[in-house]
Design an enzyme around this catalytic site. Structure first.
Site, mmCIF file in Angstrom:
data_model
loop_
_atom_site.group_PDB
_atom_site.id
_atom_site.type_symbol
_atom_site.label_atom_id
_atom_site.label_comp_id
_atom_site.label_asym_id
_atom_site.label_seq_id
_atom_site.Cartn_x
_atom_site.Cartn_y
_atom_site.Cartn_z
ATOM 1 N N CYS A 92 1.000 -1.216 0.034
ATOM 2 C CA CYS A 92 -0.113 -0.076 -0.023
ATOM 3 C C CYS A 92 0.749 1.331 0.175
ATOM 4 C CB CYS A 92 -0.807 0.081 1.230
ATOM 5 S SG CYS A 92 -1.618 -1.583 1.606
ATOM 6 N N HIS A 129 -9.377 2.502 -2.104
ATOM 7 C CA HIS A 129 -7.735 2.155 -1.798
ATOM 8 C C HIS A 129 -7.341 1.269 -3.187
ATOM 9 C CE1 HIS A 129 -3.924 1.351 -0.242
ATOM 10 N NE2 HIS A 129 -4.380 0.306 0.814
HETATM 11 C C1 COA Z 1 -15.137 -4.319 3.796
HETATM 12 C C2 COA Z 1 -15.037 -5.254 2.638
HETATM 13 C C3 COA Z 1 -14.813 -6.523 3.162
HETATM 14 C C4 COA Z 1 -16.230 -5.028 1.623
HETATM 15 O O1 COA Z 1 -16.319 -6.194 0.799
HETATM 16 P P1 COA Z 1 -16.837 -5.833 -0.755
HETATM 17 O O2 COA Z 1 -17.253 -7.402 -1.150
HETATM 18 O O3 COA Z 1 -15.978 -5.087 -1.422
HETATM 19 O O4 COA Z 1 -18.235 -5.113 -0.678
HETATM 20 P P2 COA Z 1 -19.518 -5.425 -1.273
HETATM 21 O O5 COA Z 1 -19.350 -5.474 -2.854
HETATM 22 O O6 COA Z 1 -20.075 -6.380 -0.588
HETATM 23 O O7 COA Z 1 -20.025 -3.765 -1.177
HETATM 24 C C5 COA Z 1 -21.339 -3.710 -1.386
HETATM 25 C C6 COA Z 1 -21.872 -2.166 -0.978
HETATM 26 O O8 COA Z 1 -21.510 -2.051 0.086
HETATM 27 C C7 COA Z 1 -20.934 -0.651 0.310
HETATM 28 N N1 COA Z 1 -19.614 -0.729 0.745
HETATM 29 C C8 COA Z 1 -18.610 -1.605 0.430
HETATM 30 N N2 COA Z 1 -17.571 -1.374 1.266
HETATM 31 C C9 COA Z 1 -17.862 -0.125 1.727
HETATM 32 C C10 COA Z 1 -16.932 0.763 2.272
HETATM 33 N N3 COA Z 1 -15.711 0.556 2.637
HETATM 34 N N4 COA Z 1 -17.246 2.097 2.781
HETATM 35 C C11 COA Z 1 -18.677 2.271 2.354
HETATM 36 N N5 COA Z 1 -19.621 1.365 1.714
HETATM 37 C C12 COA Z 1 -18.973 0.367 1.588
HETATM 38 C C13 COA Z 1 -21.014 -0.036 -1.046
HETATM 39 O O9 COA Z 1 -22.300 0.512 -1.238
HETATM 40 C C14 COA Z 1 -20.959 -1.121 -1.804
HETATM 41 O O10 COA Z 1 -21.568 -1.201 -3.053
HETATM 42 P P3 COA Z 1 -20.560 -0.803 -4.234
HETATM 43 O O11 COA Z 1 -19.957 -1.959 -4.701
HETATM 44 O O12 COA Z 1 -21.689 -0.232 -5.471
HETATM 45 O O13 COA Z 1 -19.659 0.270 -4.019
HETATM 46 C C15 COA Z 1 -14.039 -4.701 1.558
HETATM 47 O O14 COA Z 1 -14.206 -3.293 1.257
HETATM 48 C C16 COA Z 1 -12.445 -5.068 2.125
HETATM 49 O O15 COA Z 1 -11.981 -5.898 2.202
HETATM 50 N N6 COA Z 1 -12.063 -3.748 2.667
HETATM 51 C C17 COA Z 1 -10.516 -3.514 3.115
HETATM 52 C C18 COA Z 1 -9.611 -3.522 2.032
HETATM 53 C C19 COA Z 1 -8.217 -3.700 2.612
HETATM 54 O O16 COA Z 1 -7.918 -4.253 3.514
HETATM 55 N N7 COA Z 1 -7.277 -2.933 2.030
HETATM 56 C C20 COA Z 1 -5.889 -2.954 2.403
HETATM 57 C C21 COA Z 1 -5.745 -1.925 3.638
HETATM 58 S S1 COA Z 1 -4.249 -1.391 4.024
#
Ligand code: COA
Ligand code: ZN
Lengths: 137, 383
Positions: free
Chosen positions: B83, B332
């Site tokens: 990152c 990100h």
């Molecule tokens: C939190 C997490 C598990 C969500 O999983 P995901 O499968 O990507 O999310 P979904 O597809 O189920 O999301 C459905 C909806 O929820 C909402 N949503 C998902 N993540 C969100 C977030 N972080 N903030 C706000 N809304 C969010 C959005 O409305 C999304 O719809 P969209 O795809 O049209 O934007 C994923 O975002 C994640 O792993 N984040 C961390 C990433 C990470 O660790 N990066 C490195 C860090 S150093």
């Protein structure tokens, strides 16, 4: 060879530390220690960069230790989805030696408290796999 | 010390799914970075492409991006520190220019996270931890930071509401950022009731995986003064590491790589935390921003959350942080993130951050972390 049976999913098969898994089968969780400088290693390390010519020896982790930090994973990475929720944690086992593991599902999430006493115990997973987990000490 | 400057900054829009290729994402960022500069691609005498290869289909992307931007035959390098890749790229660019080997270097970061499902990305991130001793237990990026959150809450009494306030703040600025993935405000309630990811962190405590690219044009002083109206000087750089393994960490309430990198950068720039007018910090999770306040010296250990309670990190507060929405709103795209942070600070120091401009900002700081505190980069910029 030998290390591919470690944990839920192993990404390593060959390592000088493969005997760790044999010890697990015997009911022991082992760390290592440098014979020259005495540094204790967990996770086990068969080499000591400060004394590159020396050897390390296996030492059993006895404990008890105490819980430093934990998190219950609800969103499991691919390969771990079916296990969720599970709780990962770091425990302190004396002299600054830290161990990373999961907390046994026998301990209810509400019962998990920072500082609680833990022991580290070898366990069998499905498919003849071996691991270790934290249980109440 | 004013001998290497940033002359151009750009980024593509960050989105959940861009619908274009990585080369086109990089072009968008490059195009914005070159706008208004008295420079062409032929003047760029080296390029550094930054991404985390575990998410990429293209191998050795530096060659591809160099070809697409028509930078050949200048040398092209590839840098990875997950990152924090693109601020590591900046450090290398600085060294290349300082050494006299090059005069104008483009640092291009990208990631197309939509190539993989979020679950598969989480698996790759798990393998960004120690694959022998920690990945087999199912560690993930959110759960690594969640352990820090839990430990911080237990030791200092930080609350989930305080964590949520970081997202509320950043969403209020993300709403104004046309390049952010999430462009709407969120309420404390929405954050607190979002789905658990890794306790105590919930979905709205997490940044989303996104597609995007960034581009930073770095130049020697003589070139910078000629080609740019307001060069922004690289005043301080710091870089440090901490163990890959969570069991190797001495502290689980602070990131030592960030503290070490900050100390180096402050020393090199000859400034103190209270001299910083505006900062971009690596808020991959809400807790990460609180840790950053403390690790950068904006707050004492354990008191970071108070800054956001008191609104001191809003645009008119004592130390505005992530007033572009942060990773929490922008999303990100791993390799592009540091470059996007740099872009925001450069725009702030030039007085061009029309969406949320900090008044008379002269000294800015970027804090960009790789993994769960494995790699830390801190950059201090000056007008
Ligand atoms: C939190 C997490 C598990 C969500 O999983 P995901 O499968 O990507 O999310 P979904 O597809 O189920 O999301 C459905 C909806 O929820 C909402 N949503 C998902 N993540 C969100 C977030 N972080 N903030 C706000 N809304 C969010 C959005 O409305 C999304 O719809 P969209 O795809 O049209 O934007 C994923 O975002 C994640 O792993 N984040 C961390 C990433 C990470 O660790 N990066 C490195 C860090 S150093
Ligand atoms: Zn030794």
């Amino acid at each position: 060879m030998g290390f591919e049976t470690f944990g839920k999913v192993s990404f390593t098969s060959e390592t000088k530390a493969a005997a760790f898994v044999d010890y697990l089968a015997q009911g022991k969780v082992m760390g290592t220690r440098c014979k020259a400088c005495g540094t204790a290693y967990f996770p086990p390390k068969m080499d000591c960069p400060s004394c590159p010519d020396s050897e390390t020896e296996w030492v059993e982790i006895t404990g008890p230790g105490k819980l430093i930090a934990y998190s219950t994973v609800h969103y499991g990475p691919a390969g771990f989805e079916d296990d969720a929720p599970y709780t990962i944690a770091v425990g302190e086992f004396g002299n600054g030696l830290h161990i990373f593991s999961r907390i046994s599902k026998d301990i209810k999430v509400e019962e998990i408290k920072p500082g609680m006493k833990l022991k580290v115990v070898p366990i069998k997973l499905t498919g003849d796999r071996l691991s270790y987990e934290f249980q109440k000490a | 010390m004013d001998d290497v400057a940033i002359v151009g900054v750009g980024q593509s829009a960050f989105t959940r799914k861009s619908g274009v290729s990585i080369r086109e994402l990089c072009f968008d960022a490059f195009k914005e970075a070159m706008t208004g500069l008295d420079l062409t691609n032929k003047d760029i005498d080296a390029s550094i492409t930054c991404s985390a290869p575990e998410y990429d289909k293209q191998r050795t992307p530096s060659g591809l991006i160099s070809e697409y931007l028509e930078l050949t035959p200048s040398p092209a390098f590839y840098i990875e520190s997950v990152c924090s890749s693109s601020t590591t790229g900046l450090r290398v660019a600085y060294s290349l220019i300082k050494s006299g080997l090059h005069r104008v270097v483009a640092v291009i970061g990208f990631q197309k996270m939509s190539e993989l499902s979020s679950r598969d990305s989480a698996e790759r991130m798990g393998r960004g931890a120690d694959i022998m001793w920690e990945a087999p237990f199912g560690i993930s990026m959110p759960s690594g930071y969640a352990m820090f959150a839990q430990a911080h809450m237990a030791q200092f009494g930080t609350t989930v509401e305080q964590l949520a306030r970081v997202r509320v703040k950043n969403a209020s600025y993300g709403a104004k950022n046309p390049k952010a993935t999430y462009r709407k405000e969120v309420t404390l309630e929405e954050v607190l009731t979002s789905a658990p990811v890794a306790t105590p962190l919930k979905m709205f405590d997490a940044c989303a995986n996104a597609d995007g690219a960034s581009c930073i044009i770095v130049a020697s002083a003589d070139v910078a003064k000629k080609v740019s109206k307001i060069p922004i000087w690289i005043a301080g750089l710091g870089a440090a590491t901490d163990t890959m393994s969570m069991s190797g960490r001495k502290s689980l309430t602070s990131l030592s790589c960030a503290k070490d990198a900050a100390a180096q950068a402050y020393k090199m720039a000859g400034v103190k935390p209270q001299d910083i007018d505006v900062a971009e910090v690596h808020d991959c999770f809400t807790i990460s921003e609180i840790l950053a306040y403390e690790d950068l010296g904006f707050a004492k250990p354990g008191e970071g959350a108070r800054l956001v309670d008191e609104k001191q990190t809003y645009v008119d507060g004592k130390i505005p942080v992530n007033v572009d929405g942060g990773l929490l709103s922008k999303g990100h795209p791993v390799g592009a993130t540091g470059g996007s942070q740099m872009r925001t600070i450069v725009r702030q120091l030039r007085g061009e951050a029309t969406e949320a401009q900090v008044k008379n900002a002269e000294i800015g700081l970027v804090h960009n972390i790789g993994g769960v505190g494995q790699y830390g980069n801190v950059v201090i910029l000056r007008r």
